[in-house]
Design a protein around this motif. Structure first.
Motif, PDB file in Angstrom:
ATOM      1  N   ARG A  71      66.892  24.165  55.738  1.00 27.18           N
ATOM      2  CA  ARG A  71      65.476  23.756  55.593  1.00 27.18           C
ATOM      3  C   ARG A  71      64.751  24.933  54.851  1.00 27.18           C
ATOM      4  NH1 ARG A  71      63.590  19.342  58.797  1.00 27.18           N
ATOM      5  NH2 ARG A  71      61.699  19.902  58.125  1.00 27.18           N
ATOM      6  N   LYS A 117      63.075  14.232  39.599  1.00 31.96           N
ATOM      7  CA  LYS A 117      63.192  15.306  40.425  1.00 31.96           C
ATOM      8  C   LYS A 117      62.634  16.391  39.491  1.00 31.96           C
ATOM      9  CE  LYS A 117      66.437  17.621  43.595  1.00 31.96           C
ATOM     10  NZ  LYS A 117      67.736  17.435  44.111  1.00 31.96           N
ATOM     11  N   ALA A 141      53.647  17.713  52.457  1.00 26.90           N
ATOM     12  CA  ALA A 141      53.473  17.089  53.968  1.00 26.90           C
ATOM     13  C   ALA A 141      54.875  16.326  54.001  1.00 26.90           C
ATOM     14  CB  ALA A 141      52.575  15.541  53.745  1.00 26.90           C
ATOM     15  N   PHE A 157      58.187  10.372  51.046  1.00 27.13           N
ATOM     16  CA  PHE A 157      58.684   8.992  51.040  1.00 27.13           C
ATOM     17  C   PHE A 157      59.845   8.991  52.175  1.00 27.13           C
ATOM     18  CE2 PHE A 157      57.464   9.420  46.733  1.00 27.13           C
ATOM     19  CZ  PHE A 157      56.666   8.428  46.749  1.00 27.13           C
ATOM     20  N   ASN A 161      63.448   7.215  53.722  1.00 25.31           N
ATOM     21  CA  ASN A 161      64.632   6.596  53.209  1.00 25.31           C
ATOM     22  C   ASN A 161      64.493   5.156  53.559  1.00 25.31           C
ATOM     23  OD1 ASN A 161      65.884   8.951  52.203  1.00 25.31           O
ATOM     24  ND2 ASN A 161      66.407   9.556  54.463  1.00 25.31           N
ATOM     25  N   TRP A 198      67.635  10.376  46.398  1.00 26.71           N
ATOM     26  CA  TRP A 198      68.754  10.178  45.352  1.00 26.71           C
ATOM     27  C   TRP A 198      68.247   9.267  44.381  1.00 26.71           C
ATOM     28  CZ3 TRP A 198      71.295   6.011  43.161  1.00 26.71           C
ATOM     29  CH2 TRP A 198      72.415   6.207  42.557  1.00 26.71           C
ATOM     30  N   TYR A 234      75.976  15.510  60.363  1.00 24.11           N
ATOM     31  CA  TYR A 234      75.271  14.826  59.346  1.00 24.11           C
ATOM     32  C   TYR A 234      75.821  15.419  57.764  1.00 24.11           C
ATOM     33  CZ  TYR A 234      70.962  13.313  56.835  1.00 24.11           C
ATOM     34  OH  TYR A 234      69.813  12.749  56.260  1.00 24.11           O
TER      35      TYR A 234
HETATM   36  N1  EPU Z   1      69.484  13.424  48.130  1.00 24.04           N
HETATM   37  C1  EPU Z   1      69.480  13.475  46.664  1.00 24.04           C
HETATM   38  N2  EPU Z   1      68.722  14.099  46.049  1.00 24.04           N
HETATM   39  C2  EPU Z   1      67.488  14.675  46.797  1.00 24.04           C
HETATM   40  C3  EPU Z   1      67.494  14.654  48.127  1.00 24.04           C
HETATM   41  C4  EPU Z   1      68.689  13.928  48.662  1.00 24.04           C
HETATM   42  O1  EPU Z   1      70.610  12.819  46.154  1.00 24.04           O
HETATM   43  O2  EPU Z   1      66.646  15.282  45.878  1.00 24.04           O
HETATM   44  C5  EPU Z   1      70.365  12.795  48.814  1.00 24.04           C
HETATM   45  C6  EPU Z   1      71.835  13.355  49.007  1.00 24.04           C
HETATM   46  O3  EPU Z   1      72.671  12.434  48.866  1.00 24.04           O
HETATM   47  C7  EPU Z   1      71.769  14.010  50.267  1.00 24.04           C
HETATM   48  C8  EPU Z   1      70.949  13.041  51.119  1.00 24.04           C
HETATM   49  O4  EPU Z   1      70.249  12.336  50.065  1.00 24.04           O
HETATM   50  O5  EPU Z   1      73.031  14.099  51.041  1.00 24.04           O
HETATM   51  C9  EPU Z   1      70.178  13.265  52.298  1.00 24.04           C
HETATM   52  O6  EPU Z   1      69.287  14.347  51.846  1.00 24.04           O
HETATM   53  P1  EPU Z   1      68.754  15.490  53.033  1.00 24.04           P
HETATM   54  O7  EPU Z   1      69.939  15.964  53.989  1.00 24.04           O
HETATM   55  O8  EPU Z   1      68.122  16.324  52.130  1.00 24.04           O
HETATM   56  O9  EPU Z   1      67.774  14.574  53.871  1.00 24.04           O
HETATM   57  P2  EPU Z   1      66.590  13.528  53.439  1.00 24.04           P
HETATM   58  O10 EPU Z   1      67.389  12.246  53.550  1.00 24.04           O
HETATM   59  O11 EPU Z   1      66.041  13.969  52.143  1.00 24.04           O
HETATM   60  C10 EPU Z   1      65.838  13.264  55.782  1.00 24.04           C
HETATM   61  C11 EPU Z   1      64.210  13.255  56.548  1.00 24.04           C
HETATM   62  C12 EPU Z   1      63.837  15.065  56.787  1.00 24.04           C
HETATM   63  C13 EPU Z   1      64.915  15.511  57.283  1.00 24.04           C
HETATM   64  C14 EPU Z   1      66.355  15.479  56.508  1.00 24.04           C
HETATM   65  C15 EPU Z   1      67.283  16.153  57.328  1.00 24.04           C
HETATM   66  C16 EPU Z   1      62.926  11.178  56.187  1.00 24.04           C
HETATM   67  C17 EPU Z   1      62.049  10.763  55.247  1.00 24.04           C
HETATM   68  N3  EPU Z   1      63.172  12.789  55.746  1.00 24.04           N
HETATM   69  O12 EPU Z   1      65.460  13.817  54.576  1.00 24.04           O
HETATM   70  O13 EPU Z   1      62.657  14.827  57.249  1.00 24.04           O
HETATM   71  O14 EPU Z   1      64.465  16.922  57.590  1.00 24.04           O
HETATM   72  O15 EPU Z   1      66.792  14.159  56.542  1.00 24.04           O
HETATM   73  O16 EPU Z   1      67.652  15.276  58.334  1.00 24.04           O
HETATM   74  O17 EPU Z   1      63.751  10.785  56.889  1.00 24.04           O
HETATM   75  C18 EPU Z   1      60.177  14.688  57.000  1.00 24.04           C
HETATM   76  O18 EPU Z   1      60.313  13.802  57.761  1.00 24.04           O
HETATM   77  O19 EPU Z   1      59.089  15.307  56.642  1.00 24.04           O
HETATM   78  C19 EPU Z   1      61.592  15.457  56.927  1.00 24.04           C
HETATM   79  C20 EPU Z   1      61.689  16.817  56.109  1.00 24.04           C
END
Ligand code: EPU
Length: 354
Positions: free
Chosen positions: A225, A288, A238, A242, A244, A280, A197
């Motif tokens: 993390r 942000k 929490a 939101f 994805n 994103w 990932y």
């Molecule tokens: N991204 C941005 N800006 C941001 C955050 C993310 O551009 O501020 C984009 C980036 O392209 C990044 C991608 O989103 O590469 C994915 O971001 P990240 O790996 O940080 O994961 P996330 O999509 O923000 C999800 C889960 C998290 C989990 C992470 C890692 C959901 C709602 N959230 O977050 O779960 O830890 O992936 O797999 O699906 C939770 O559910 O409480 C949680 C923390």
């Protein structure tokens, strides 16, 4: 069974909001479940089951009902050999204790889900997932109390309809019907394989990591993390506030045309749909790091909202609306909230008593 009266929900949820719950009941053994439900029924009060409160929001008015806290503990290895580990954990066990045990034994399947706050009982309810793993890939069955049939039942993996943060436990006509007692997982003696990932791969590249044993993946995920996600025991939040956004195949292509990052859901080379990064979208709207009505959109992870000023649900509602509306106006996508809410709806109340 321990019963307390008028307990502040802000003290039981990691977002630290919410008024009083009329009663809080702590489950310490399985047989407490029908007893706690009877206690509520006799007083015509609705019930709400909660684990660690890490993904739950409560209203300022509180909850005129019975909050049942799952404190059932214990992890039991059902079978173990060179290749597989079958393990059952009770709902009140801290999720990360289970991950720790599995990794120490060298079994793979949940190591990328290290350091997720909350309990084992909450894990199947929203099908927790992180860094390419989710519960759906490893859960064999769940033992639950069925509030419609008034008996303990076992649900197998296909019977749980596990999708992205979306399951039979939290969606549709059976939402709220099952109280999770224990979860049985099957893990394998293998290693996660590249490609990883995105954010995990980036960490691996930057640090020159080459050993993908469960303990090592666990160490990497914990490092990622802790740099990005606030520890809910210290900073009120929490987790991801939101979700994805899941889109179909046409949605993936349309997003890619607009250079919006999408995680492609492909199987055997066929594009089935994808997830648009909510973080994103929020970042691209310039939100942000901004603070709205006392809530800060995390500077490190835009999906996370932090209750910086210790304000309540009303302010959260304003902040939430502003973020959703801003993203909708700019991109046309509607963000959905991830944490569940202790509801105040009459239909839920009726159901809960049924
Ligand atoms: N991204 C941005 N800006 C941001 C955050 C993310 O551009 O501020 C984009 C980036 O392209 C990044 C991608 O989103 O590469 C994915 O971001 P990240 O790996 O940080 O994961 P996330 O999509 O923000 C999800 C889960 C998290 C989990 C992470 C890692 C959901 C709602 N959230 O977050 O779960 O830890 O992936 O797999 O699906 C939770 O559910 O409480 C949680 C923390």
């Amino acid at each position: 069974m321990k019963i307390r009266e008028n307990v502040l929900l802000a003290s039981l949820t990691t977002m630290r909001i919410g008024g009083d719950a009329r009663y809080v009941v702590e489950l310490t053994q399985k047989t407490d479940i029908p007893e706690a439900l009877d206690f509520a029924l006799v007083q015509s009060l609705p019930v709400w089951l909660m684990g660690g409160g890490a993904n739950t929001l409560a209203h300022d008015e509180g909850f005129e009902g019975v909050v049942i806290l799952n404190k059932l503990t214990g992890i039991e290895v059902l079978s173990e050999n060179e290749e597989r580990l079958k393990v059952r954990a009770m709902g009140g066990v801290a999720w990360d204790d289970l991950v720790d045990l599995a990794c120490r034994k060298g079994f793979s399947g949940i190591e990328a889900m290290s350091a997720i706050p909350g309990t084992v009982g909450a894990a199947p309810v929203q099908n927790i997932g992180a860094y390419g793993q989710d519960l759906a890939q490893v859960v064999v069955s769940v033992e639950a109390y069925d509030r419609d049939k008034h008996e303990f039942v076992t649900l197998t993996n296909p019977e749980m309809n596990l999708g992205y943060r979306h399951t039979r436990f939290n969606y549709g006509e059976d939402a709220g019907r099952f109280l999770v007692v224990s979860v049985t997982l099957e893990l394998k003696k293998q290693r996660m394989q590249p490609p990883f990932y995105n954010s995990l791969q980036r960490y691996i590249d930057e640090h020159g990591e080459t050993d993908f044993a469960p303990q090592n993946i666990r160490r990497m995920v914990m490092a990622i993390r802790s740099g990005k996600l606030p520890d809910p025991t210290e900073v009120p939040s929490a987790g991801s506030f939101f979700k994805n956004i899941y889109v179909d195949k046409a949605g993936v292509l349309a997003a890619e045309e607009r250079s919006i990052p999408v995680w492609r859901d492909e199987k055997d080379g066929v594009l089935r749909g994808g997830k648009i990064n909510g973080g994103w979208l929020i970042e691209a709207c310039g939100l942000k790091g901004r603070k709205l009505h006392g809530y800060r959109i995390s500077e490190k992870a835009a999906l996370v909202l932090i209750n910086e000023d210790g304000v309540g649900y009303e302010e959260l509602d304003l902040a939430r609306k502003e973020i959703i509306e801003t993203v909708r106006r700019k991109f046309g996508f509607t963000l959905e909230q991830e944490p569940v809410e202790i509801p105040v709806r009459a239909d839920f109340v009726r159901r809960a008593q049924g």
